[in-house]
Every structure is written in C-alpha cells, then in structure tokens.
Scaffold this active site. Structure first.
Site, PDB file in Angstrom:
ATOM      1  N   GLY A  98      21.264 -39.237  -2.820  1.00 57.17           N
ATOM      2  CA  GLY A  98      20.539 -39.033  -1.555  1.00 57.17           C
ATOM      3  C   GLY A  98      19.315 -38.149  -1.613  1.00 57.17           C
ATOM      4  O   GLY A  98      18.398 -38.315  -0.818  1.00 57.17           O
ATOM      5  N   ASP A 116      27.181 -31.958   5.189  1.00 54.22           N
ATOM      6  CA  ASP A 116      28.000 -32.430   6.298  1.00 54.22           C
ATOM      7  C   ASP A 116      29.257 -31.552   6.335  1.00 54.22           C
ATOM      8  O   ASP A 116      29.237 -30.456   6.880  1.00 54.22           O
ATOM      9  CB  ASP A 116      28.273 -33.913   6.017  1.00 54.22           C
ATOM     10  CG  ASP A 116      29.058 -34.625   7.091  1.00 54.22           C
ATOM     11  OD1 ASP A 116      28.445 -35.342   7.893  1.00 54.22           O
ATOM     12  OD2 ASP A 116      30.288 -34.483   7.114  1.00 54.22           O
ATOM     13  N   PHE A 133      25.337 -39.725  12.446  1.00 54.74           N
ATOM     14  CA  PHE A 133      25.075 -40.308  11.133  1.00 54.74           C
ATOM     15  C   PHE A 133      23.589 -40.653  11.006  1.00 54.74           C
ATOM     16  O   PHE A 133      23.006 -41.271  11.897  1.00 54.74           O
ATOM     17  CB  PHE A 133      25.940 -41.560  10.917  1.00 54.74           C
ATOM     18  CG  PHE A 133      25.895 -42.014   9.491  1.00 54.74           C
ATOM     19  CD1 PHE A 133      26.607 -41.338   8.515  1.00 54.74           C
ATOM     20  CD2 PHE A 133      25.103 -43.091   9.118  1.00 54.74           C
ATOM     21  CE1 PHE A 133      26.541 -41.728   7.183  1.00 54.74           C
ATOM     22  CE2 PHE A 133      25.032 -43.493   7.790  1.00 54.74           C
ATOM     23  CZ  PHE A 133      25.757 -42.808   6.824  1.00 54.74           C
TER      24      PHE A 133
HETATM   25  P1  IMP Z   1      29.696 -33.401   2.481  1.00 54.40           P
HETATM   26  O1  IMP Z   1      30.433 -33.224   1.203  1.00 54.40           O
HETATM   27  O2  IMP Z   1      30.618 -33.806   3.617  1.00 54.40           O
HETATM   28  O3  IMP Z   1      28.838 -32.201   2.860  1.00 54.40           O
HETATM   29  O4  IMP Z   1      28.778 -34.651   2.330  1.00 54.40           O
HETATM   30  C1  IMP Z   1      27.600 -34.586   1.688  1.00 54.40           C
HETATM   31  C2  IMP Z   1      27.120 -35.946   1.225  1.00 54.40           C
HETATM   32  O5  IMP Z   1      27.530 -36.996   2.107  1.00 54.40           O
HETATM   33  C3  IMP Z   1      25.612 -35.944   1.253  1.00 54.40           C
HETATM   34  O6  IMP Z   1      25.117 -35.617  -0.002  1.00 54.40           O
HETATM   35  C4  IMP Z   1      25.273 -37.354   1.644  1.00 54.40           C
HETATM   36  O7  IMP Z   1      25.139 -38.135   0.486  1.00 54.40           O
HETATM   37  C5  IMP Z   1      26.447 -37.838   2.434  1.00 54.40           C
HETATM   38  N1  IMP Z   1      26.180 -37.744   3.907  1.00 54.40           N
HETATM   39  C6  IMP Z   1      26.617 -36.812   4.765  1.00 54.40           C
HETATM   40  N2  IMP Z   1      26.176 -37.047   6.016  1.00 54.40           N
HETATM   41  C7  IMP Z   1      25.434 -38.162   5.925  1.00 54.40           C
HETATM   42  C8  IMP Z   1      24.664 -38.905   6.896  1.00 54.40           C
HETATM   43  O8  IMP Z   1      24.558 -38.596   8.102  1.00 54.40           O
HETATM   44  N3  IMP Z   1      24.012 -39.998   6.411  1.00 54.40           N
HETATM   45  C9  IMP Z   1      24.059 -40.379   5.101  1.00 54.40           C
HETATM   46  N4  IMP Z   1      24.757 -39.711   4.175  1.00 54.40           N
HETATM   47  C10 IMP Z   1      25.435 -38.614   4.585  1.00 54.40           C
HETATM   48 MG    MG Z   2      24.025 -36.699  -1.220  1.00 51.50          MG
END
Ligand code: IMP
Ligand code: MG
Length: 178
Positions: free
Chosen positions: A48, A106, A155
C-alpha cells in the site's frame, strides 16, 4: 470522476490529489528537519505505501536510503488480525535510525508487529510515518511521529490503497459509500 465503482462497492472522492501532495511535502520537510544529519533508513511497507513512499522520497534532499518489507494482514475490507512478514529486509539496521513508511494505520497490528520485529535488530531508533491513521480503529497503543491525515473509520482506496487488489492506481483518495 467523482464517483467510482470497484468490485461491489461505490466510492466517492475523499481527499484530492493536490491536498495529498501538499501534505506529503509538509511531512517530508518535517522529516528532513529532524533527520538530515542522520542518514536514516526508510522502510516502506508494501504494497500500500509504494506511491506515498515514492512521493515522500522525492522531497528528501539529503542522503537517505530506502528498503521495502511486505507484511500482510488485511483481507477485503476487514483486518484479519493475523500479521505475517512475507518479504524481509536485505540490509542490517543495527544502530541505524529507521523510519517506517506506511499507507494507513487501522487496528495498528501490522505496524506494532513490524516495529517489534525490527527492534530485535537493535536500530538506534524507529519512527513511524503514516499517510493515514484511523484513531477510532486502533487496537494497540502506538506512537506515530508523522501522520498525514487522521480519518474516520471508513474504508478508503486510491493513492496506493486497494480494495481486493484494485484501486491502487487512482490519483485521489476515495471513501466507500456505505
Ligand atoms: P492494520 O494492521 O489493521 O493497522 O492494517 C493496516 C493495513 O491494512 C494497511 O497497511 C493497509 O494495507 C490495510 N488497510 C487498512 N485500512 C485500509 C483501508 O481503509 N483501505 C485499504 N487498505 C486498508
Ligand atoms: Mg499496507
């Protein structure tokens, strides 16, 4: 194109490209101010952050390096909670100042996992720079030194972020219409 469709979801423009790039420039200036004498190592989290990392790096006008890691936890629009490093570093980070570049935080589980994993290699410091942070979704306590935008728990796609593989190429950030 104000409204777009990806797979089963509709999205509308959330943050325009111009605003993103202005903010990326500001972040780069702040990082340069703190790290210009330190030759930091940027570690960008694939997939990402590839566009954000590229734009951020273009504004660094001091000696710095970049490496990429791949950490995976997200499936569709819900974080799976299980984090895995699927592509590792090819360079030692002992005694280096490291700056992690992430697209979006997130639950925070991905960065928390990566931070702890990198700490085992004894860098002299680890800072976190994320384009987006969803404070209401955080499940762990995390210090994020550089945040582009704090956003609600919706999202998002575009500017590197995907929805099941698609949308990374979009120039603006888009928000899902519930
Ligand atoms: P976390 O481990 O829950 O913080 O998720 C982080 C990863 O999830 C990020 O590096 C993104 O690749 C993906 N992610 C989290 N939220 C979104 C979103 O709203 N859109 C797209 N990808 C997301
Ligand atoms: Mg990511």
């Amino acid at each position: 194109m104000n409204q777009i469709q990806i797979h089963d979801k509709s999205f509308q423009i959330f943050i325009h490209e111009d605003r993103i790039l202005t903010r990326v420039n500001e972040l780069a200036k702040a990082i340069s101010k703190e790290f210009a004498q330190e030759q930091p190592l940027f570690i960008a989290v694939l997939n990402g952050s590839f566009i954000f990392a590229a734009d951020l790096m273009k504004h660094m006008d001091f000696p710095c390096e970049i490496q990429f890691v791949k950490v995976s936890s997200y499936h569709g629009t819900q974080s799976s909670g299980k984090v895995q490093q699927v592509l590792g570093l090819s360079q030692p980070i002992k005694n280096r100042k490291v700056i992690i570049i992430e697209d979006i935080i997130d639950s925070g589980l991905t960065i928390d996992f990566l931070r702890k994993d990198l700490l085992l290699q004894e860098p002299s410091s680890i800072s976190i720079c994320s384009l987006l942070v969803k404070p209401d979704a955080l499940k762990v306590k995390l210090d994020v030194q550089y945040t582009g935008f704090e956003v609600d728990n919706h999202f998002l796609v575009g500017y590197g972020l995907d929805y099941d593989g698609l949308g990374r190429n979009l120039r603006h950030l888009y928000q899902a219409i519930d």
